[in-house]
Design an enzyme around this catalytic site. Structure first.
Site, PDB file in Angstrom:
ATOM      1  N   HIS A  61      42.787  18.454  35.247  1.00 50.52           N
ATOM      2  CA  HIS A  61      42.238  16.666  35.548  1.00 50.52           C
ATOM      3  C   HIS A  61      42.363  16.280  33.849  1.00 50.52           C
ATOM      4  CE1 HIS A  61      40.999  18.580  39.596  1.00 50.52           C
ATOM      5  NE2 HIS A  61      41.195  19.494  39.344  1.00 50.52           N
ATOM      6  N   GLU A  89      38.935  26.500  46.406  1.00 52.35           N
ATOM      7  CA  GLU A  89      38.598  26.658  45.448  1.00 52.35           C
ATOM      8  C   GLU A  89      36.927  27.376  46.037  1.00 52.35           C
ATOM      9  OE1 GLU A  89      38.051  23.501  43.740  1.00 52.35           O
ATOM     10  OE2 GLU A  89      37.257  24.080  41.445  1.00 52.35           O
ATOM     11  N   ASP A  91      39.552  22.029  33.768  1.00 54.41           N
ATOM     12  CA  ASP A  91      39.022  20.614  32.506  1.00 54.41           C
ATOM     13  C   ASP A  91      38.486  21.582  31.672  1.00 54.41           C
ATOM     14  OD1 ASP A  91      38.075  19.041  35.126  1.00 54.41           O
ATOM     15  OD2 ASP A  91      37.942  20.583  36.324  1.00 54.41           O
TER      16      ASP A  91
HETATM   17  N1  ADE Z   1      38.006  17.653  40.066  1.00 54.23           N
HETATM   18  C1  ADE Z   1      38.008  18.428  38.327  1.00 54.23           C
HETATM   19  N2  ADE Z   1      38.274  19.466  38.668  1.00 54.23           N
HETATM   20  C2  ADE Z   1      37.915  19.574  39.813  1.00 54.23           C
HETATM   21  C3  ADE Z   1      37.800  20.930  40.730  1.00 54.23           C
HETATM   22  N3  ADE Z   1      37.681  22.192  40.056  1.00 54.23           N
HETATM   23  N4  ADE Z   1      37.487  20.708  42.354  1.00 54.23           N
HETATM   24  C4  ADE Z   1      37.618  19.698  42.376  1.00 54.23           C
HETATM   25  N5  ADE Z   1      37.803  18.735  42.137  1.00 54.23           N
HETATM   26  C5  ADE Z   1      38.026  18.411  40.758  1.00 54.23           C
HETATM   27 ZN    ZN Z   2      41.148  20.997  39.404  1.00 53.98          ZN
END
Ligand code: ADE
Ligand code: ZN
Length: 347
Positions: A31, A212, A291
């Site tokens: 991201h 996730e 991230d």
């Molecule tokens: N936006 C940024 N990182 C994210 C993640 N790990 N899961 C969901 N949305 C996100």
């Molecule tokens: Zn992500």
């Protein structure tokens, strides 16, 4: 109290470490707003006269102790509030691509979250132009190829996603696909069926975060209702043998992010991460940073720490790097080129 010598992982040899660091890789789950380093957050806040809830880089960094996805997202959206001008988006993306290039990334497919910016009055044009120009310049400066994937925020409603897609259409040539991110629990993929249908009709690739934190049903839904070509994260698939079987047979890629999973408490530490099992089950998986500015590392920190914790060998790393190209949306001829280059590193 000494270390248990039976279970402590052996340090990576310098030769193997070098192979990992220099191996060509594609990064498919990053991201761009998550690459905003604390120092750049403060620099942009000063430049744009944006006030932050933190008075120093140190106090901001101290807040990076997350309990789950939502506790991270709250800080991540606050960090993104300093992005206002074309130059801000450019600087952020160029810095990421420079760093990625230094770590052997030769191709990146980069998520961006337009709703995070348009909701604050930043025009779509500012976001996309800034990012696109950085991709072009980094392509020239570092010979790195990169493209953009527009993500819809799943905590917002589908009409907002539809409006976002509509607003992005004048820049259709600047992104290769759509994705789905943000708060997963309670926002299943089927909530976005119509907007993904529309995106697909426009010839856009479709990917989605699923599994996730949420159960395997979210992964099935991403595949069946959104026709997602890749699943972002997908680690919860390990709870459903029939899903594992489906993913392996169809080679549906899972873009796994080990350090993210540990920082967001999906797994207590890397030594219990399922990546090695996923590889051994024949899944198309690779390592990504998600991230990097928030989770303690870019792609190579992810590769090195995972290799060390799970005792991955050269064959595993070769497989991960090859999957990163197999799963990418790059032209087939370029894919073949990079697959051969990976093999050369491990020959
Ligand atoms: N936006 C940024 N990182 C994210 C993640 N790990 N899961 C969901 N949305 C996100
Ligand atoms: Zn992500």
């Amino acid at each position: 109290m000494g270390l248990d010598m039976n279970t402590a992982p052996v340090a990576l040899s310098p030769e193997f470490k070098h192979q990992i660091e220099t191996c060509p890789k594609a990064e498919l789950h990053i991201h761009i707003e998550g690459s905003l380093e604390p120092e750049m957050i403060f620099e942009l806040a000063n430049r744009n006269q944006v006030s932050l809830a933190f008075d120093s880089v140190q106090s901001l960094k101290a807040a990076y102790a997350f309990e789950d996805l939502q506790s991270f997202l709250d800080i991540y959206y606050a960090g993104a509030s300093v992005l206002l001008k074309t130059q801000d988006f450019y600087d952020m993306a160029y810095a990421y691509l420079k760093k990625a290039h230094s770590q052997g990334v030769v191709h990146a497919e980069i998520f961006f979250d337009p709703q995070t910016h348009t909701a604050r009055g930043v025009p779509m044009q500012v976001v996309i132009e800034g990012l696109s120009r950085a991709l072009v310049d980094a392509g020239k400066d570092f010979k790195i190829s990169a493209s953009l994937i527009l993500c819809f925020l799943r905590h917002l409603d589908e009409n907002s996603a539809l409006q976002t897609l509509q607003e992005a259409l004048p820049y259709r040539d600047h992104f290769i696909g759509v994705g789905l991110d943000s708060s997963e629990m309670g926002h299943p993929p089927e909530k976005f069926q119509r907007v993904f249908e529309k995106a697909r009709a426009l010839g856009l690739n479709c990917v989605a975060h699923a599994g996730e934190e949420a159960p395997p049903a979210y992964i099935w839904s991403a595949i069946q209702t959104l026709q997602a070509q890749r699943i972002d994260h997908g680690v919860q698939a390990m709870k459903d043998p029939s899903l594992i079987d489906y993913l392996a047979r169809t080679r549906t890629p899972l873009t796994v992010c080990p350090l993210s999973n540990v920082r967001l408490c999906v797994f207590p530490d890397l030594s219990v991460h399922p990546l090695k099992q996923m590889l051994d089950l024949g899944l198309c998986v690779m390592i990504n940073s998600d991230d990097p500015a928030y989770f303690g590392g870019y792609i190579n920190e992810n590769y090195l720490q995972t290799a060390q914790s799970l005792s991955l060998g050269p064959k595993d790393i070769q497989q991960l790097a090859k999957c990163s190209f197999e799963a990418s949306f790059m032209p087939e001829s370029l894919k073949r080129h990079w697959l051969l280059e990976v093999d050369r590193v491990f020959a």
